[in-house]
Motif scaffolding. Sequence first.
Motif, PDB file in Angstrom:
ATOM      1  N   VAL A  65       7.202  58.062 -18.664  1.00  0.00           N
ATOM      2  CA  VAL A  65       8.264  57.405 -20.118  1.00  0.00           C
ATOM      3  C   VAL A  65       7.767  58.045 -21.191  1.00  0.00           C
ATOM      4  N   THR A  66       8.650  58.771 -21.870  1.00  0.00           N
ATOM      5  CA  THR A  66       8.309  59.493 -23.013  1.00  0.00           C
ATOM      6  C   THR A  66       9.025  58.715 -24.417  1.00  0.00           C
ATOM      7  N   SER A  67      10.091  57.926 -24.379  1.00  0.00           N
ATOM      8  CA  SER A  67      10.639  57.256 -25.292  1.00  0.00           C
ATOM      9  C   SER A  67      11.514  56.069 -24.597  1.00  0.00           C
ATOM     10  N   VAL A  68      11.590  54.916 -25.385  1.00  0.00           N
ATOM     11  CA  VAL A  68      12.524  53.836 -25.114  1.00  0.00           C
ATOM     12  C   VAL A  68      13.294  53.376 -26.534  1.00  0.00           C
ATOM     13  N   ALA A  69      14.770  53.729 -26.275  1.00  0.00           N
ATOM     14  CA  ALA A  69      15.309  53.567 -27.298  1.00  0.00           C
ATOM     15  C   ALA A  69      15.552  52.110 -27.936  1.00  0.00           C
ATOM     16  N   PRO A  70      15.461  52.153 -29.483  1.00  0.00           N
ATOM     17  CA  PRO A  70      15.464  50.839 -30.010  1.00  0.00           C
ATOM     18  C   PRO A  70      16.697  50.260 -29.836  1.00  0.00           C
ATOM     19  N   TYR A  71      16.968  48.960 -30.447  1.00  0.00           N
ATOM     20  CA  TYR A  71      18.070  48.399 -30.575  1.00  0.00           C
ATOM     21  C   TYR A  71      19.261  48.871 -31.148  1.00  0.00           C
ATOM     22  N   ASP A  72      20.370  48.956 -30.588  1.00  0.00           N
ATOM     23  CA  ASP A  72      21.641  49.725 -31.331  1.00  0.00           C
ATOM     24  C   ASP A  72      22.650  48.374 -31.403  1.00  0.00           C
ATOM     25  N   ALA A  73      23.195  48.251 -32.696  1.00  0.00           N
ATOM     26  CA  ALA A  73      23.973  47.209 -32.738  1.00  0.00           C
ATOM     27  C   ALA A  73      25.286  47.253 -32.151  1.00  0.00           C
ATOM     28  N   SER A  74      25.705  48.483 -31.774  1.00  0.00           N
ATOM     29  CA  SER A  74      26.955  48.729 -31.378  1.00  0.00           C
ATOM     30  C   SER A  74      26.899  48.300 -29.686  1.00  0.00           C
ATOM     31  N   LYS A  75      25.693  48.704 -29.344  1.00  0.00           N
ATOM     32  CA  LYS A  75      25.418  48.264 -27.822  1.00  0.00           C
ATOM     33  C   LYS A  75      24.274  47.487 -27.684  1.00  0.00           C
ATOM     34  N   PRO A  76      24.705  46.170 -27.883  1.00  0.00           N
ATOM     35  CA  PRO A  76      23.377  45.276 -27.816  1.00  0.00           C
ATOM     36  C   PRO A  76      22.816  44.807 -26.474  1.00  0.00           C
ATOM     37  N   GLN A  77      23.517  45.254 -25.552  1.00  0.00           N
ATOM     38  CA  GLN A  77      22.985  44.769 -24.051  1.00  0.00           C
ATOM     39  C   GLN A  77      22.535  46.078 -23.474  1.00  0.00           C
ATOM     40  N   MET A  78      22.428  47.435 -24.144  1.00  0.00           N
ATOM     41  CA  MET A  78      22.283  48.578 -23.403  1.00  0.00           C
ATOM     42  C   MET A  78      20.760  49.057 -23.617  1.00  0.00           C
ATOM     43  N   LEU A  79      19.970  49.108 -22.318  1.00  0.00           N
ATOM     44  CA  LEU A  79      18.666  49.480 -22.173  1.00  0.00           C
ATOM     45  C   LEU A  79      18.646  50.808 -21.796  1.00  0.00           C
ATOM     46  N   LYS A  80      17.903  51.750 -22.645  1.00  0.00           N
ATOM     47  CA  LYS A  80      17.781  53.231 -22.520  1.00  0.00           C
ATOM     48  C   LYS A  80      16.497  53.720 -22.834  1.00  0.00           C
ATOM     49  N   PHE A  81      16.050  54.478 -21.673  1.00  0.00           N
ATOM     50  CA  PHE A  81      14.915  55.151 -21.823  1.00  0.00           C
ATOM     51  C   PHE A  81      14.643  56.408 -21.224  1.00  0.00           C
TER      52      PHE A  81
END
Length: 862
Positions: free
Chosen positions: A730-746
């Motif tokens: 894993v190289t990065s874990v996306a921070p919290y995005d207010a427009s997509k509060p339930q989206m987990l991205k890495f």
Amino acid sequence: MGLLNAASWLKGTIDGWLDTIESLDPSKNLKGVGKVAGTLNKFNPLHHLTKTHDGEKYQDLRPSEVFEDVLVDARFRPGAPVGTVEVEVICAGGWTSVGVGDAFSAEDCYALVVLDGGVGITSIKDNAKVPAWSADERRAFRFRIVDPAATLYVAIFDDDPNPLQSDDPIGRCAVGLRSLAPNAAYDAWFPLVFAATEGEALANAGRALVADEPLATAATNAAGKHTQKDSRGAVRLRVKVTWDDGGMTMAKSALTDLLGEAKPQYVTFPATKGGKALRENVRFAMYGEGACPHDAVNEPFSIGRVSDHAHELVDVLLGAVSGLKDRIVALVMYRNPVRSLVALVAWLTSVSNGARAVAWLWLIAALDLRDTLAGVREDDKAKQGHNIVPRVARPQFPMLAWAKAIATGTKAVQHPTSDEEFQAAKKSARGDAESVAIELMLEEWRASGKVKVVEEEDEEEDVVDEDDYKSKKPMKRFRSIHILKPFLEPVQRLLLGLLLPLRALNALATGRADPVATATLAAACLAIGLGTMFYAHFIHSYVMWLLGWFFTILLYIIGVALFGPQNYFLVKAHVKKKRERQRLRALAGFDPNGHAALQIQDFYRKYTKKLKNLAAEAKKRAHDEKLAEKNRIAEEAKAKAEQEKLFQEAQARRAAVAKADRAHLQALHARQEDKALGPIKAKKNSHALSRHTVKYLRISEDNRTFIYEDPPNKGGFGSHESKSVHLKNVTSVAPYDASKPQMLKFKAGHKEYEFNCESQHERTLLALGLRAATARLAKHPSMVGKGGLLRLAVPAKPLGFLNAALTERNVAFPEPFRSRILPESKELVAQEESTRGATGAPPAPDAGDASPAGTPCTCEVA
């Protein structure tokens, strides 16, 4: 009266000069836009079909069911938390319709809450002229704060569904945490501002005149069109600040910031379109209409702003002179007999010893600051027995409470607002608002040159003077076609640059905006005054005696040096030496080779001088080399100490991050092992033909593998799928995005994974757990989770130790005529709206049948 007449004359002169220039403003052709929009709204065929949400009658005063824990990753905000702040956005409204909202519908409002690097966003209220959030909606946030001097920013926005346009800001307010009493729950209205103009300040000061009017029409009806035409309304918040150590760290924070080194703080956002839009909204909430971290005086240009800044500068300077005069008059008139007797003693004791005057000035300054923190009023109302200052209108942290907190950290007991205080606040606020209304009317009459209002002017008063900057969105760069912009914009920036530190100093002297800093300054004045008094009483006489003897001896020495008998012998020796030199020159005349002796003497003299110069240069060069070596050693020692300090800070930061990582992993595994809640479910973004997108997510017990699999009872085509991702890839874990509060991205290698979790709390647990586990396995843990981030610096502290809210023209304070300190209990008691007697609000829940708060959800902010 002389000062008031001088101020009025100066303001009139500035207004006359600016009105002459303003006649050349080409933007005046746009003055009727606001009224045209209002007229079009009346003829809108969909106007009566559109349901407008009026939340004023249905304010839900019950305790919020869910508090979103706004978590800030320890990698981006190192430091141990020192307290907790709970914020509930109850209601907002009261703003003017000019330049706000859409042309054919009411506003779609939401609130943005920013505190110490964390960001919280409420739900959107559609078609809400007066938006109100219920207890089961997203309106409550819980922040764990690291900086005791942090500022709470709240902004109201009109949501724009058009993706090509940004959200329109309605107003903002800045509340310093140190201005609120520790462990006290406030149910308060805070005024909002947009452009921080004089009209907005007058509207906020005169809002008590329309307290009985509905919020939806308070700024546009007949009662408020004179004072509220520039109003941006107010927001109702329920705020409580709790310090872990009782307030000791908070009480010491001003001195700690003054003596320590200021470190920049940032709010981080994902590098996405939604993250950029959120950063712009947070920038408005923290800095205002046009300012930014790189330019604190950036704002749109207009003649009105130049006039406002000039008026404010005159008010601040003349206010300081008038305050000093009022203070002297109060001492002379014995409005406070104890202070007047102290002034008499100071005068009498300073006559015989002038050094005591300096000490008394420091001591009297400390006493004045102490009285300011106590909320003492020494004006003419004190004679009439109206010296009742409401609790919410006084500084919330008196000097004695500050001393107790800094010594022992004892939690102070906060008493709720009594009915007597509330009624006194309403009466006082209405009186002050009437004074503001009268002053505003007089200013309008002076500007028009008329003594009374004539009927023909009513039509002109209905048209709100909409300046060009009021219709612009908050941007970092503004354009203007004004022909005088190249000449007056530097003046505007200069005035604002002068006002920013003056605002901070003025707020520091009043004590209400930052009582901790004021108490620290009072303690410093007291210490300096006592030290100076000790010197003046015990040491000053000896110092003066020594100085007297020193100057006497010095004069004796000068007299002896000028007129002493030694001069007779010195003159004789000089004459003898001169004659000897002449004799040698005469003997050189008999030399047959041509003045050989004289040449030898001149050569010897010049060579000796040259040798002396060479010796002096060598000595200086050796001294410089020695000094350079000493400086080099000192620089190396300093660099080594700085490197050691940075190493210790990095080590402490890594320890804090490791501690936070352990806590995040423990919370995630506790959630995974909870049988009652079941597994963590999410929908995996896959190709369009896939039907079974629901996955079970978890991290292995050894924190090395991320696993997503199909439910056990999966049906349909295909076999049961279970896949895993090794966390070292894993190289990065996306921070919290207010427009997509339930989206987990890495990201893992070249592949990107996206999961839409069922709850925001579970998404936060997974994101923090992924970062914590990945940081242990990655080769470059410092880069994990930081890719693709945007940063926005938090406003710097004025003078290095003051609250950032002190640079605001109008620091947000609770409006005393409709704000209260709630009784201390586990459930916040909902109180009836006293200012208007709202009939639609739900009744206050009893202590016995109050519904318990739901499971708190978290909102992770990078």
